[in-house]
Design a protein around this motif. Structure first.
Motif, PDB file in Angstrom:
ATOM      1  N   ALA A  20       0.838  -1.089  -0.003  1.00  0.00           N
ATOM      2  CA  ALA A  20      -0.040  -0.094   0.026  1.00  0.00           C
ATOM      3  C   ALA A  20       0.928   1.434  -0.072  1.00  0.00           C
ATOM      4  N   SER A  21       0.489   2.258  -0.532  1.00  0.00           N
ATOM      5  CA  SER A  21       0.870   3.778  -0.639  1.00  0.00           C
ATOM      6  C   SER A  21       0.285   4.464   0.483  1.00  0.00           C
ATOM      7  N   CYS A  44      -2.265  -4.328  -2.814  1.00  0.00           N
ATOM      8  CA  CYS A  44      -2.377  -5.439  -4.150  1.00  0.00           C
ATOM      9  C   CYS A  44      -3.915  -6.029  -3.974  1.00  0.00           C
ATOM     10  N   GLY A  45      -4.554  -5.969  -2.842  1.00  0.00           N
ATOM     11  CA  GLY A  45      -5.675  -6.490  -2.726  1.00  0.00           C
ATOM     12  C   GLY A  45      -5.570  -8.075  -2.662  1.00  0.00           C
ATOM     13  N   MET A  46      -6.936  -8.687  -2.432  1.00  0.00           N
ATOM     14  CA  MET A  46      -6.877 -10.122  -2.221  1.00  0.00           C
ATOM     15  C   MET A  46      -7.846 -10.655  -3.300  1.00  0.00           C
ATOM     16  N   GLY A  92      -5.487  -5.542  -7.289  1.00  0.00           N
ATOM     17  CA  GLY A  92      -5.025  -4.435  -7.819  1.00  0.00           C
ATOM     18  C   GLY A  92      -5.511  -3.024  -7.089  1.00  0.00           C
ATOM     19  N   LYS A  93      -6.312  -3.063  -6.174  1.00  0.00           N
ATOM     20  CA  LYS A  93      -7.033  -1.821  -5.815  1.00  0.00           C
ATOM     21  C   LYS A  93      -7.198  -1.691  -4.298  1.00  0.00           C
ATOM     22  N   GLY A  94      -6.952  -2.697  -3.607  1.00  0.00           N
ATOM     23  CA  GLY A  94      -6.999  -2.590  -2.107  1.00  0.00           C
ATOM     24  C   GLY A  94      -7.932  -3.349  -1.531  1.00  0.00           C
ATOM     25  N   THR A  95      -7.800  -3.165   0.030  1.00  0.00           N
ATOM     26  CA  THR A  95      -8.699  -4.016   0.947  1.00  0.00           C
ATOM     27  C   THR A  95      -9.226  -2.974   1.624  1.00  0.00           C
ATOM     28  N   VAL A  96     -10.465  -2.979   2.370  1.00  0.00           N
ATOM     29  CA  VAL A  96     -11.165  -2.435   3.249  1.00  0.00           C
ATOM     30  C   VAL A  96     -11.379  -3.564   4.421  1.00  0.00           C
TER      31      VAL A  96
END
Length: 184
Positions: A20-21, A44-46, A92-96
């Motif tokens: 993550a940035s 990077c997401g899952m 490719g977008k991330g995780t919450v």
């Protein structure tokens, strides 16, 4: 884990490992003492398959060991209070990651040293990622943003001892009136 800040530290480290940035952490408590912890990253997401099994202690992406207890322990602690967790992730977008806990439950862990957790994250990762912390309760709200600190310091590393001490003090000073007496 003995307090919520240690859970936050562990979960935020997952975001760091995911490349993550920016890692956004929020802790809020409403008038009914419902605690909501949220950690959002642009890593990077899952995959859907991994996301479906991360609540198992035997699911991990680490190669150094075969178990991953952070998410399963957080889920267990949330559920003991009558709360739960939710995970949204896109490759490719991330995780919450969101956890809700009943703050009035005898099984609710104390908040712990949230300021120390944030300072540990920032000082251990002085270049990347950036971190934000948003805290809110009926008593008020605060925001900490490592990007603002970085800009104000004009190139001074965020892991300098004087900067670490200042961040610890400043964050704690803002958190105390928001959570003091609301969650311990």
């Amino acid at each position: 884990m003995r307090d919520l800040s240690l859970h936050i530290l562990d979960l935020a480290q997952n975001s760091v490992r995911a490349g993550a940035s920016l890692v956004e952490i929020s802790v809020s408590v409403d008038a009914d003492r419902l605690i909501t912890l949220c950690i959002r990253d642009d890593g990077c997401g899952m995959s859907e398959e991994l996301r479906a099994r991360v609540t198992s202690p035997f699911a991990t992406t680490r190669t150094t060991r075969k178990v991953g207890l952070g998410i399963p322990l957080m889920a267990q602690n949330a559920r003991l209070t009558g709360g739960d967790i939710a995970i949204e992730s896109t490759v490719g977008k991330g995780t919450v990651f969101t956890a809700t806990l009943r703050g009035d439950s005898i099984d609710c862990l104390p908040l712990g040293d949230l300021a120390g957790t944030m300072v540990s994250l920032v000082s251990a990762n002085p270049e990347k990622p950036d971190f934000t912390l948003r805290c809110q309760s009926p008593a008020g709200r605060m925001t900490f943003d490592s990007r603002e600190v970085r800009q104000a310091l004009g190139g001074v590393p965020l892991n300098e001892p004087e900067i670490i001490a200042w961040m610890q003090s400043a964050i704690q000073e803002e958190i105390q009136p928001i959570f003091g007496g609301v969650i311990q």
